[in-house]
Design an enzyme around this catalytic site. Structure first.
Site, mmCIF file in Angstrom:
data_model
loop_
_atom_site.group_PDB
_atom_site.id
_atom_site.type_symbol
_atom_site.label_atom_id
_atom_site.label_comp_id
_atom_site.label_asym_id
_atom_site.label_seq_id
_atom_site.Cartn_x
_atom_site.Cartn_y
_atom_site.Cartn_z
ATOM 1 N N LYS A 9 -0.553 4.034 -4.676
ATOM 2 C CA LYS A 9 -1.205 4.773 -3.593
ATOM 3 C C LYS A 9 -1.745 6.116 -4.111
ATOM 4 O O LYS A 9 -1.390 6.549 -5.220
ATOM 5 C CB LYS A 9 -0.189 4.982 -2.463
ATOM 6 C CG LYS A 9 0.356 3.670 -1.866
ATOM 7 C CD LYS A 9 1.354 3.971 -0.753
ATOM 8 C CE LYS A 9 2.076 2.732 -0.282
ATOM 9 N NZ LYS A 9 3.057 3.030 0.794
ATOM 10 N N TYR A 49 -3.121 -2.621 6.321
ATOM 11 C CA TYR A 49 -1.874 -2.376 7.046
ATOM 12 C C TYR A 49 -1.907 -2.914 8.485
ATOM 13 O O TYR A 49 -1.151 -2.437 9.330
ATOM 14 C CB TYR A 49 -1.564 -0.874 7.054
ATOM 15 C CG TYR A 49 -0.873 -0.384 5.788
ATOM 16 C CD1 TYR A 49 0.298 -0.993 5.328
ATOM 17 C CD2 TYR A 49 -1.358 0.701 5.069
ATOM 18 C CE1 TYR A 49 0.944 -0.553 4.178
ATOM 19 C CE2 TYR A 49 -0.711 1.149 3.916
ATOM 20 C CZ TYR A 49 0.436 0.519 3.476
ATOM 21 O OH TYR A 49 1.085 0.972 2.349
ATOM 22 N N ASN A 112 5.392 7.410 -0.645
ATOM 23 C CA ASN A 112 6.291 6.585 -1.463
ATOM 24 C C ASN A 112 5.592 5.845 -2.595
ATOM 25 O O ASN A 112 6.097 4.869 -3.126
ATOM 26 C CB ASN A 112 7.137 5.664 -0.579
ATOM 27 C CG ASN A 112 6.311 4.659 0.193
ATOM 28 O OD1 ASN A 112 5.088 4.608 0.023
ATOM 29 N ND2 ASN A 112 6.958 3.865 1.017
ATOM 30 N N HIS A 115 2.786 0.293 -3.201
ATOM 31 C CA HIS A 115 2.867 -0.796 -2.223
ATOM 32 C C HIS A 115 3.092 -2.111 -2.957
ATOM 33 O O HIS A 115 2.504 -2.327 -4.027
ATOM 34 C CB HIS A 115 1.555 -0.906 -1.430
ATOM 35 C CG HIS A 115 1.427 -2.229 -0.728
ATOM 36 N ND1 HIS A 115 2.012 -2.481 0.487
ATOM 37 C CD2 HIS A 115 0.837 -3.395 -1.105
ATOM 38 C CE1 HIS A 115 1.767 -3.750 0.826
ATOM 39 N NE2 HIS A 115 1.058 -4.319 -0.122
ATOM 40 N N GLU A 126 -3.303 -10.328 0.981
ATOM 41 C CA GLU A 126 -3.650 -9.034 0.376
ATOM 42 C C GLU A 126 -4.469 -9.224 -0.902
ATOM 43 O O GLU A 126 -5.419 -8.486 -1.142
ATOM 44 C CB GLU A 126 -2.377 -8.224 0.112
ATOM 45 C CG GLU A 126 -1.732 -7.766 1.420
ATOM 46 C CD GLU A 126 -0.356 -7.134 1.280
ATOM 47 O OE1 GLU A 126 0.205 -6.736 2.317
ATOM 48 O OE2 GLU A 126 0.172 -7.041 0.154
HETATM 49 P P1 ATP Z 1 4.527 -1.094 1.514
HETATM 50 O O1 ATP Z 1 3.967 -2.063 2.538
HETATM 51 O O2 ATP Z 1 3.705 0.162 1.369
HETATM 52 O O3 ATP Z 1 4.854 -1.757 0.211
HETATM 53 P P2 ATP Z 1 7.120 -1.395 2.632
HETATM 54 O O4 ATP Z 1 6.775 -2.844 2.694
HETATM 55 O O5 ATP Z 1 8.333 -0.982 1.863
HETATM 56 O O6 ATP Z 1 5.934 -0.553 2.040
HETATM 57 P P3 ATP Z 1 6.363 -1.194 5.406
HETATM 58 O O7 ATP Z 1 7.316 -1.344 6.518
HETATM 59 O O8 ATP Z 1 5.400 -2.287 5.109
HETATM 60 O O9 ATP Z 1 7.215 -0.811 4.100
HETATM 61 O O10 ATP Z 1 5.573 0.159 5.652
HETATM 62 C C1 ATP Z 1 4.350 0.394 5.014
HETATM 63 C C2 ATP Z 1 4.249 1.846 4.651
HETATM 64 O O11 ATP Z 1 4.235 2.623 5.836
HETATM 65 C C3 ATP Z 1 5.433 2.400 3.853
HETATM 66 O O12 ATP Z 1 5.302 2.173 2.474
HETATM 67 C C4 ATP Z 1 5.356 3.861 4.167
HETATM 68 O O13 ATP Z 1 4.414 4.521 3.336
HETATM 69 C C5 ATP Z 1 4.836 3.873 5.590
HETATM 70 N N1 ATP Z 1 5.947 4.048 6.517
HETATM 71 C C6 ATP Z 1 6.882 3.150 6.846
HETATM 72 N N2 ATP Z 1 7.754 3.654 7.739
HETATM 73 C C7 ATP Z 1 7.320 4.920 7.974
HETATM 74 C C8 ATP Z 1 7.771 5.983 8.800
HETATM 75 N N3 ATP Z 1 8.849 5.835 9.555
HETATM 76 N N4 ATP Z 1 7.073 7.137 8.794
HETATM 77 C C9 ATP Z 1 5.976 7.281 8.030
HETATM 78 N N5 ATP Z 1 5.493 6.329 7.222
HETATM 79 C C10 ATP Z 1 6.155 5.166 7.196
HETATM 80 MG MG MG Z 2 5.002 -3.541 3.553
#
Ligand code: ATP
Ligand code: MG
Length: 137
Positions: A9, A49, A112, A115, A126
């Site tokens: 990211k 997303y 974080n 992804h 994706e």
């Molecule tokens: P990613 O899809 O980015 O690999 P993930 O699968 O671990 O991450 P998801 O639940 O898909 O987590 O959430 C997608 C992204 O949304 C997270 O990587 C994070 O950047 C953001 N995110 C998730 N929860 C929160 C939150 N509570 N507040 C802010 N951002 C969040």
């Molecule tokens: Mg995810």
């Protein structure tokens, strides 16, 4: 062979973590079969997303993903979808184990750095959103 979509990211790119992250996937033994750098539009980020569109952070998340260069990659290998998520670590870096990418390199959930697809269906979707078939080796 199994494939997954991994993206560094904008925060990971800006912080100079591209080689560190690629190196972890390479050293594990996974194979890089597609890579490019791009700045996704906000609409593209929302598509990526889409499963999270009802979440309160969806707008901020989509803005963030489109805020700068992203490294989009496809990695291949046995178990790469599930094990790639292990290398990445828990979503919230406060809960990611040391030794994982987020555990070692990130602090807050909104930044974080990486992804990874969360299952075979999302990996397929994706990969086809981010890459044309001819961009993969
Ligand atoms: P990613 O899809 O980015 O690999 P993930 O699968 O671990 O991450 P998801 O639940 O898909 O987590 O959430 C997608 C992204 O949304 C997270 O990587 C994070 O950047 C953001 N995110 C998730 N929860 C929160 C939150 N509570 N507040 C802010 N951002 C969040
Ligand atoms: Mg995810």
């Amino acid at each position: 062979m199994e494939r997954t979509f991994i993206a560094i990211k904008p925060d990971g790119v800006q912080r100079g973590l591209i080689s560190e992250i690629i190196s972890r996937f390479e050293r594990k033994g996974f194979k890089l079969v597609g890579i490019k750098i791009m700045v996704p539009s906000k609409g593209f980020a929302q598509k990526h997303y889409h499963a999270l569109k009802e979440r309160p952070f969806f707008n901020g998340l989509s803005n963030f993903l489109s805020s700068g260069p992203v490294i989009a990659m496809v990695w291949e290998g046995e178990g790469v979808i599930r094990y790639g998520r292990k290398l990445i670590g828990a979503t919230d870096p406060q809960n990611s184990e040391p030794g994982t990418i987020r555990g070692d390199l990130a602090v807050v959930v909104g930044r974080n750095i990486i992804h990874g697809s969360d299952g075979p269906e999302t990996a397929k979707d994706e990969i086809s959103l981010w890459f044309k078939p001819e961009e993969l080796v």
